[in-house]
Design an enzyme around this catalytic site. Structure first.
Site, mmCIF file in Angstrom:
data_model
loop_
_atom_site.group_PDB
_atom_site.id
_atom_site.type_symbol
_atom_site.label_atom_id
_atom_site.label_comp_id
_atom_site.label_asym_id
_atom_site.label_seq_id
_atom_site.Cartn_x
_atom_site.Cartn_y
_atom_site.Cartn_z
ATOM 1 N N LYS A 136 7.894 -5.090 6.556
ATOM 2 C CA LYS A 136 6.645 -4.478 6.106
ATOM 3 C C LYS A 136 5.919 -3.912 7.322
ATOM 4 O O LYS A 136 5.592 -4.627 8.265
ATOM 5 C CB LYS A 136 5.768 -5.519 5.398
ATOM 6 C CG LYS A 136 4.396 -4.966 5.057
ATOM 7 C CD LYS A 136 3.757 -5.735 3.927
ATOM 8 C CE LYS A 136 3.908 -5.009 2.623
ATOM 9 N NZ LYS A 136 3.370 -5.629 1.471
ATOM 10 N N GLY B 251 -0.775 -1.527 -0.865
ATOM 11 C CA GLY B 251 -2.028 -1.313 -0.178
ATOM 12 C C GLY B 251 -1.985 -1.712 1.293
ATOM 13 O O GLY B 251 -2.739 -1.197 2.097
ATOM 14 N N PHE B 252 -1.084 -2.613 1.633
ATOM 15 C CA PHE B 252 -1.063 -3.104 3.002
ATOM 16 C C PHE B 252 -0.065 -2.388 3.889
ATOM 17 O O PHE B 252 -0.080 -2.539 5.086
ATOM 18 C CB PHE B 252 -0.729 -4.590 3.023
ATOM 19 C CG PHE B 252 -1.764 -5.436 2.364
ATOM 20 C CD1 PHE B 252 -3.030 -5.525 2.908
ATOM 21 C CD2 PHE B 252 -1.484 -6.133 1.214
ATOM 22 C CE1 PHE B 252 -3.999 -6.308 2.320
ATOM 23 C CE2 PHE B 252 -2.444 -6.914 0.612
ATOM 24 C CZ PHE B 252 -3.711 -7.006 1.164
ATOM 25 N N GLY B 253 0.844 -1.653 3.285
ATOM 26 C CA GLY B 253 1.811 -0.978 4.127
ATOM 27 C C GLY B 253 3.090 -0.653 3.383
ATOM 28 O O GLY B 253 3.234 -0.946 2.206
ATOM 29 N N VAL C 30 7.189 -0.917 2.828
ATOM 30 C CA VAL C 30 8.253 -1.893 3.023
ATOM 31 C C VAL C 30 9.583 -1.170 3.184
ATOM 32 O O VAL C 30 9.911 -0.270 2.412
ATOM 33 C CB VAL C 30 8.336 -2.865 1.834
ATOM 34 C CG1 VAL C 30 9.381 -3.936 2.100
ATOM 35 C CG2 VAL C 30 6.994 -3.507 1.574
ATOM 36 N N ASP D 156 -4.385 -10.499 -4.451
ATOM 37 C CA ASP D 156 -3.775 -9.280 -4.979
ATOM 38 C C ASP D 156 -2.472 -9.626 -5.691
ATOM 39 O O ASP D 156 -1.436 -9.011 -5.465
ATOM 40 C CB ASP D 156 -3.548 -8.263 -3.863
ATOM 41 C CG ASP D 156 -3.213 -6.873 -4.414
ATOM 42 O OD1 ASP D 156 -3.463 -6.635 -5.614
ATOM 43 O OD2 ASP D 156 -2.704 -6.030 -3.661
ATOM 44 N N GLY E 121 9.356 0.427 -0.863
ATOM 45 C CA GLY E 121 8.153 0.584 -1.673
ATOM 46 C C GLY E 121 6.941 0.637 -0.784
ATOM 47 O O GLY E 121 7.033 0.505 0.435
#
Ligand SMILES: *[C@@H]1O[C@H](CO)[C@@H](O)[C@H](O)[C@H]1NC(C)=O
Ligand SMILES: *[C@@H]1O[C@H](CO)[C@@H](O)[C@H](O)[C@H]1NC(C)=O
Ligand SMILES: *[C@@H]1O[C@H](CO)[C@@H](O)[C@H](O)[C@H]1NC(C)=O
Ligand SMILES: *[C@@H]1O[C@H](CO)[C@@H](O)[C@H](O)[C@H]1NC(C)=O
Length: 654
Positions: free
Chosen positions: A366, A348-350, A352, A463, A345
């Protein structure tokens, strides 16, 4: 209609007035003023004297940029006054505009940049067709990613089918970046279409300034893609602007079909299905396993990773609990070189990835999408602190890996993926009986309480959403992505953040609209998730289908004394007593109160979950007007770990 307010630090009042007026005009004549900039950015650099040599060099630079015949190729970088007082400038046009449009745009940009950024030593301005930057410091060939969102993004309506669309978008953005990387052409730009079934097509455009290397261009765009998906993956358009690269997409409702895209979508769906089916089978087979199994397998995983990396990290083995640094190559091999088939998936952060070590042990990796502003040492220190946060309801962070600008976080693998996979799917939702749902709610509450009050770090998640609530084999809820604000160097202690990281639909009004966050913003997100679990409906997509947000709907039913109408029928049928469900709804409503002070703390929530509903305070009307993303441009990407005064803040209220 939206209202844009601009605040300019250190700016003359007349500038503020001018900006307010132009913003008002932009709002009123929305769409008519194509010559208005999308965004401008002037870091809080020193002001220059308007009669200095540098100032006259700057004027010379701007006039030669606007008359550059070499701008034919859509790009030029020049410098003026190298021996006296140097000024550097660069202009770039969108690759799909002709030289007339390009020339006009650059002319406007060089004429107007000084009125938007008066007397600044470094300024960038972006228009629809071009961008221009000048600086008193040489910046050519330096890529320091600091992507920004233009206010344009806030005007983009949501797409009809967010889940499908974000997959299509993810594929499109990846193709654009791959195309630029693999194409030796020197335009450093790419345009592609992808079809959106039932809607039309989405066009994507990626571009870099040509002073940077192809490798830096790709890095810039990868960071931009992560941020763009973070803000806009469910919208019909989005833009991410950086001084070195831009990434844009826009849906057009012209009918069309792309075969290759259908194949990609199909293969993504098949992968997801296979992964899901695999984990279901695994879950069914292993469900009778003992409680301690998981703990053991995580330790075994750590041990086998350490064994595999022991050659590279000699002193870590002596003190395994101290340094969770894992060899990059081991992870690269385990994730099949971060292949698409290993992708679980993207957030917003990266992205996986699922990783499997040669001995068959699984993990989740991640790959952080934007370079954090921290150096490697600070990053490792943060990871070490976060790895020490251990709780039954938090995903265990096993370690990190760093190579150059690449930063990876390695987590335990969660066999049942995440909460959103279950509650928003009409079939899988049936697997969640009443007891399971109540346990999940309880688990999230306990994990959050630990982050807020029990851990030494006092972490605000910022978040929290169903895709960040992972589920293990026993369907125990485990919160993930906590501590990301620390990793991305955002100050946890100031009440005002430079960049809102939350997700539309789960953000408290004060966080979404003013960037103010506290533990109570997490409580709000928790309340929304709780109500989603009970109803099986998604807060922000409910709006599209029913013309009101989920919170307004539940409030109406509550007011009418029929709150059970709100509950997912498959949950009611498996509950022994409806009183527990009513208590949940009651607590959910208390958590989504408009005023942060009216919301309970997480320790109150834990107590309430075990309290008779009659003893709970009565909720007031919740916050219905969910805010949208606010972005405050960060001052300077070279300053590490400090939150500076805000130059421009753009606030959009609905
Ligand atoms: C710039 O102007 C100021 C007053 O307007 C004057 O005091 C200063 O000497 C000038 N500097 C130069 C370099 O001409
Ligand atoms: C433009 O940028 C390139 C790449 O960094 C650099 O080599 C070149 O000198 C620059 N041109 C000017 C006129 O400064
Ligand atoms: C350039 O593009 C604009 C807008 O698409 C068009 O109106 C104009 O005629 C074009 N000019 C040339 C020289 O092709
Ligand atoms: C490279 O760029 C050219 C035009 O700039 C385009 O026609 C070609 O398809 C691109 N190649 C790849 C591999 O995308």
């Amino acid at each position: 209609m939206s209202l844009h307010c601009w605040r300019v630090a250190n700016g003359a009042p007349s500038v503020v007035l001018f900006l307010l007026l132009s913003c008002l005009l932009i709002t009123i004549f929305n769409g008519f003023c194509s010559a208005d900039p999308l965004l401008f950015y002037c870091p809080n650099s020193a002001n220059f004297a308007s009669n200095s040599t540098a100032a006259s060099n700057l004027n010379l630079l701007l006039s030669s940029l606007s008359s550059q015949t070499s701008l034919k190729g859509g790009f030029c970088n020049i410098s003026v006054g190298i021996d006296t007082s140097p000024v550097y400038g660069l202009a770039l046009c969108r690759s799909d505009v002709n030289s007339t449009v390009c020339g006009n745009c650059v002319e406007t940009a060089s004429r107007d940049i000084l009125s938007f950024c008066p007397n600044k030593e470094d300024a960038t301005i972006w228009y629809e067709h071009c961008q221009l930057r000048y600086s008193y410091t040489r910046f050519f060939s330096l890529m320091v990613y600091a992507g920004k969102y233009p206010p344009w993004n806030d005007k983009q309506p949501n797409v009809a089918n967010p889940d499908e669309f974000s997959q299509i978008l993810d594929g499109l953005l990846n193709q654009l970046i791959t195309q630029i990387g693999s194409n030796s052409s020197d335009s450093m730009s790419a345009i592609r279409d992808a079809s959106v079934p039932g809607t039309g097509t989405v066009q994507g455009m990626a571009q870099c300034t040509r002073d940077i290397s192809i490798g830096d261009c790709e890095n810039c765009l990868r960071d931009a893609a992560g941020d763009l998906e973070g803000c806009c993956s469910t919208r019909q358009g989005g833009m991410l602007l950086d001084t070195s690269c831009d990434l844009t997409f826009e849906v057009s409702t012209v009918k069309g079909r792309g075969k290759s895209l259908i194949i990609i979508i199909t293969s993504i769906s098949v992968t997801v299905l296979v992964l899901f089916a695999g984990s279901c089978v695994y879950y069914l087979c292993k469900r009778k396993g003992r409680q301690g199994d998981e703990e053991k397998s995580q330790n075994a995983l750590l041990t086998s990773m350490k064994e595999m990396t022991s050659k590279h990290v000699s002193d870590q083995d002596k003190n395994p609990s101290e340094l969770p640094l894992i060899d990059f190559d081991t992870i690269k091999i385990a994730t099949n070189n971060f292949s698409d088939t290993n992708k679980l998936g993207r957030g917003g952060f990266g992205t996986v990835y699922q990783g499997t070590l040669p001995d068959g042990k699984e993990m989740a990796v991640k790959r952080l999408s934007r370079r954090s502003w921290q150096g490697v040492e600070e990053f490792k220190n943060e990871v070490l602190l976060i790895a020490k946060l251990q709780h039954r309801n938090l995903v265990k962070l096993l370690g990190c890996s760093v190579e150059g600008e690449e930063k990876l976080l390695i987590y335990e693998f969660m066999h049942n993926i995440s909460l959103d996979v279950f509650i928003f799917d009409p079939i899988r939702r049936l697997q969640l009986d009443c007891r399971t749902r109540l346990n999940i709610i309880d688990g999230i509450a306990r994990g959050l309480l630990y982050l807020h009050e029990d851990s030494r770090l006092k972490i605000i998640h910022r978040d929290l959403k169903p895709s960040n609530v992972l589920l293990d084999k026993e369907m125990t809820a485990k919160i993930s992505d906590f501590g990301m604000a620390r990793i991305f160097c955002e100050d946890q202690n100031t009440a005002n953040t430079r960049r809102v990281v939350g997700t539309y639909g789960y953000m408290s009004p004060e966080y979404a609209m003013e960037g103010i966050f506290s533990v109570k913003s997490d409580v709000f997100s928790f309340g929304v998730i709780l109500l989603e679990i009970v109803s099986g409906k998604k807060n922000n997509s409910y709006l599209k289908e029913h013309g009101q947000i989920l919170l307004a709907y539940i409030w109406r039913l509550w007011d009418e004394g029929e709150p059970l109408d709100f509950v997912d029928p498959s949950m009611i049928s498996s509950c022994l007593r409806t009183e527990e469900i009513l208590r949940c709804i009651h607590i959910g409503l208390l958590c989504v109160q408009r005023e942060a002070a009216d919301r309970p703390t997480m320790s109150n929530v834990i107590v309430m979950l075990e309290t008779d509903s009659r003893d709970l305070p009565q909720p007031k009307e919740p916050a219905f007007a969910l805010g949208r993303v606010v972005v405050q441009n960060d001052q300077s990407s070279t300053v590490i770990c400090s939150v500076n005064a805000v130059t421009i803040s753009n606030l959009t209220a609905r």
